[in-house]
Scaffold this motif. Structure first.
Motif, short mmCIF file in Angstrom:
data_model
loop_
_atom_site.label_atom_id
_atom_site.label_comp_id
_atom_site.label_asym_id
_atom_site.label_seq_id
_atom_site.Cartn_x
_atom_site.Cartn_y
_atom_site.Cartn_z
N LEU A 79 1.03 12.44 2.78
CA LEU A 79 1.04 12.10 4.21
C LEU A 79 0.71 10.61 4.36
O LEU A 79 0.18 10.17 5.37
N GLY A 80 1.03 9.84 3.32
CA GLY A 80 0.79 8.40 3.33
C GLY A 80 2.01 7.67 3.86
O GLY A 80 2.18 7.52 5.07
N GLN A 81 2.89 7.23 2.94
CA GLN A 81 4.10 6.51 3.34
C GLN A 81 4.88 7.33 4.38
O GLN A 81 5.07 8.53 4.20
N GLY A 82 5.34 6.67 5.42
CA GLY A 82 5.98 7.40 6.53
C GLY A 82 7.44 7.69 6.29
O GLY A 82 8.29 6.83 6.54
N PHE A 83 7.73 8.89 5.82
CA PHE A 83 9.13 9.33 5.72
C PHE A 83 9.21 10.82 5.95
O PHE A 83 8.34 11.57 5.49
N VAL A 113 11.04 -0.26 16.04
CA VAL A 113 11.64 0.77 15.17
C VAL A 113 11.32 2.19 15.63
O VAL A 113 12.10 3.10 15.40
N TYR A 114 10.17 2.36 16.32
CA TYR A 114 9.80 3.72 16.77
C TYR A 114 10.17 3.94 18.24
O TYR A 114 9.56 4.76 18.92
N GLU A 115 11.18 3.22 18.73
CA GLU A 115 11.54 3.29 20.16
C GLU A 115 11.81 4.72 20.63
O GLU A 115 11.53 5.05 21.79
N TYR A 162 5.16 7.81 13.63
CA TYR A 162 5.03 8.96 12.74
C TYR A 162 3.57 9.29 12.44
O TYR A 162 3.31 10.15 11.60
N PHE A 163 2.63 8.57 13.05
CA PHE A 163 1.29 8.53 12.47
C PHE A 163 0.16 8.90 13.42
O PHE A 163 0.25 8.65 14.62
N VAL A 164 -0.91 9.44 12.81
CA VAL A 164 -2.14 9.64 13.54
C VAL A 164 -3.25 8.95 12.74
O VAL A 164 -3.32 9.06 11.52
N LEU A 196 -1.47 -4.73 11.80
CA LEU A 196 -0.07 -5.13 11.77
C LEU A 196 0.66 -4.58 10.54
O LEU A 196 0.06 -4.29 9.51
N TYR A 197 1.97 -4.45 10.71
CA TYR A 197 2.82 -3.94 9.63
C TYR A 197 2.76 -4.92 8.46
O TYR A 197 2.70 -6.13 8.66
N ASP A 198 2.83 -4.38 7.26
CA ASP A 198 2.39 -5.19 6.13
C ASP A 198 3.33 -6.31 5.70
O ASP A 198 2.96 -7.12 4.86
N ALA A 217 -8.39 6.32 8.36
CA ALA A 217 -7.28 6.68 7.47
C ALA A 217 -6.10 7.13 8.33
O ALA A 217 -6.29 7.79 9.35
N ARG A 218 -4.89 6.73 7.93
CA ARG A 218 -3.68 7.07 8.67
C ARG A 218 -2.95 8.20 7.97
O ARG A 218 -2.67 8.12 6.78
N PHE A 219 -2.63 9.26 8.72
CA PHE A 219 -1.87 10.39 8.19
C PHE A 219 -0.51 10.45 8.88
O PHE A 219 -0.42 10.28 10.10
N ILE A 265 0.83 -1.22 0.00
CA ILE A 265 0.00 0.00 0.00
C ILE A 265 0.87 1.27 0.00
O ILE A 265 0.47 2.30 -0.55
N PHE A 266 2.06 1.19 0.60
CA PHE A 266 2.91 2.40 0.68
C PHE A 266 3.38 2.81 -0.73
O PHE A 266 3.42 3.98 -1.08
N THR A 267 3.73 1.81 -1.51
CA THR A 267 4.16 2.07 -2.89
C THR A 267 2.97 2.54 -3.73
O THR A 267 3.09 3.49 -4.52
N MET A 300 3.40 1.45 18.07
CA MET A 300 2.78 0.65 17.03
C MET A 300 2.34 1.46 15.81
O MET A 300 1.72 2.51 15.95
N ASN A 301 2.68 0.93 14.66
CA ASN A 301 2.22 1.44 13.38
C ASN A 301 1.05 0.58 12.93
O ASN A 301 1.19 -0.65 12.93
N PRO A 302 -0.11 1.08 12.58
CA PRO A 302 -0.46 2.48 12.34
C PRO A 302 -1.12 3.17 13.53
O PRO A 302 -1.36 4.36 13.48
N GLY A 340 16.79 4.20 10.19
CA GLY A 340 15.92 5.04 9.35
C GLY A 340 15.01 5.91 10.19
O GLY A 340 14.83 7.10 9.90
N LYS A 341 14.43 5.33 11.23
CA LYS A 341 13.51 6.08 12.08
C LYS A 341 14.26 6.92 13.10
O LYS A 341 13.92 8.07 13.38
N THR A 342 15.31 6.35 13.70
CA THR A 342 16.00 7.03 14.79
C THR A 342 16.77 8.25 14.29
O THR A 342 16.98 9.20 15.04
N1 GLN Z 1 6.95 2.05 7.41
C1 GLN Z 1 6.52 2.98 6.43
C2 GLN Z 1 5.05 3.30 6.68
O1 GLN Z 1 4.40 2.65 7.45
C3 GLN Z 1 6.66 2.49 5.03
C4 GLN Z 1 7.82 1.66 4.69
C5 GLN Z 1 7.76 1.17 3.29
O2 GLN Z 1 7.26 1.86 2.41
N2 GLN Z 1 8.26 0.02 3.07
O3 GLN Z 1 4.58 4.20 6.08
#
Ligand code: GLN
Length: 387
Positions: A31-35, A200-202, A316-318, A120-122, A363-365, A15-17, A169-171, A231-233
């Motif tokens: 405000l989709g993929q978390g970066f 990862v979000y410690e 990173y998310f709400v 859960l993370y995908d 929806a996650r932003f 979904i991120f791609t 936890m994501n999301p 990447g996150k830290t």
């Molecule tokens: N972890 C990021 C997110 O949840 C995406 C990582 C990825 O695109 N592989 O948005």
């Protein structure tokens, strides 16, 4: 031609791609993929650039460069009081994504069961299935995402080999409490299983909460694989440097998985991450404080648009409930709609469920963006939804 892999043939592109491509196509604020949309710390980036020029560009050691393994051990001590031997208990991977797979490979045989917590993370479910293991999924329910203890206990059985979970936890941005972690530790011990902790979000944790690694709980030191992500830290998600802290008995298995996945990770990036992990406490505090401010900005803005905004204590998310906006369609349609018509992209939360009857009005932003970008996104949504 004969069919290729059946399982991969049956799943979609992440979904991120998908949402990032749609955001690019429509020129929308992503405000989709978390970066983050700013660079990580300049000294860490410079350390990576400098390290390219000092003649250490061949294969680094398979488990990771000693500087980084030692830095991960030191960070475990500094932040959590864990005594870790960097040379025998740390493995550097190409991102936490690889680390998750390597940890699952380290403990699973085909037919084993793995307890997972939904949303859960995908990558979790596909990797468990590709290893021939069986996911046993326990669901958290919005808006409070409390751990359903009876359901969790019932998910553990004689075939359970491990639990894999994510905190913060994501999301849904839940941070597991000391009490919930103690409950999980009890199950892990009673059923003689392993725990894979995606942390990862410690360092991205808010409201004065403290991150507690399961590994610090009594009896968990040798059963736990604790995963971190540079990447996150360090707000450098493209670097894909992850690390696994695990006991000296498990670590060789994690490393044998890693040697068959990627074998190693770019040496200059590893060395720069070692510099990063040595940064003073003020860096880590300001990372969290700054993100908390952005969370507040986005949460308040989305509430003023008319969303019902769920609490976010880390990551990173709400997560928002868009039902009050009166949109006629599910979360996938909603995220597509706002990308195309409002110029803002979010992620449908049903993507974090394995189950077709996932909730479909969330929806996650992502708020890891510059304040002016968040403000413009809110203004666009306000214009679109007519406030
Ligand atoms: N972890 C990021 C997110 O949840 C995406 C990582 C990825 O695109 N592989 O948005």
């Amino acid at each position: 031609m004969r069919g290729a892999n059946t399982y991969l043939g049956s799943i979609g592109t992440t979904i991120f791609t998908v949402m990032s491509a749609l955001a690019t196509e429509h020129g929308s604020i992503n405000l989709g993929q978390g970066f983050p949309d700013t660079e990580g710390p300049a000294d860490v980036v410079k350390a990576a650039a400098d390290a390219l020029k000092d003649g250490r560009n061949q294969y680094p050691p398979m488990p990771g460069v000693p500087e980084l393994r030692k830095a991960v051990a030191a960070a475990n001590k500094r932040f959590y009081g864990l005594d870790i031997d960097g040379m025998t208990e740390v493995t550097v991977t190409s991102g936490a994504t690889e680390a998750i797979t390597a940890c699952l490979m380290a403990v699973l045989d085909p037919g084993d069961e793995v307890v997972l917590i939904e949303p859960l993370y995908d990558t979790y479910v596909p990797v468990v299935r590709m290893l021939g293991a069986i996911p046993r999924i326990v669901r958290l329910t919005p808006p409070h995402w409390e751990l359903p203890r009876d359901a969790l206990a019932a998910a553990f059985g004689p075939k359970t080999k491990a639990i894999l979970f994510n905190s913060p936890m994501n999301p849904c941005s839940k941070v597991f409490t000391a009490d919930e972690l103690a409950f999980i530790a009890g199950l892990v011990e009673r059923h003689d299983t392993y725990a894979i902790c995606d942390e990862v979000y410690e360092h991205l944790i808010f409201d004065g909460l403290k991150h507690i690694p399961l590994m610090t709980l009594p009896g968990m030191r040798e059963r736990t694989m604790r995963i971190g992500s540079a990447g996150k830290t360090f707000s450098l998600t493209g670097w894909k440097v992850g690390y696994v802290t695990a006991g000296a008995a498990l670590t060789p298995l994690v490393q044998k998985a890693h040697q068959n996945l990627t074998f190693t990770t770019a040496p200059n990036l590893q060395r720069a991450v070692a510099v990063g992990l040595g940064k003073d406490d003020a860096y880590f505090a300001s990372l969290a404080r700054d993100l908390q401010d952005r969370r507040d900005l986005l949460a308040k803005g989305l509430a003023s648009v008319g969303f019902s905004v769920l609490p976010s204590h880390g990551s990173y998310f709400v997560t928002t409930d868009f039902a009050p906006l009166g949109f006629n369609g599910d979360d996938v349609a909603f995220c597509r709609h706002i990308t195309e018509k409002a110029g803002v992209t979010a992620i449908p939360v049903s993507a974090f469920y394995d189950d077709p009857d996932a909730p479909r009005h969330y929806a996650r932003f992502a708020f890891c963006k510059r304040p002016e970008v968040l403000e413009e996104a809110i203004a666009r949504l306000k214009r679109h939804f007519g406030h």
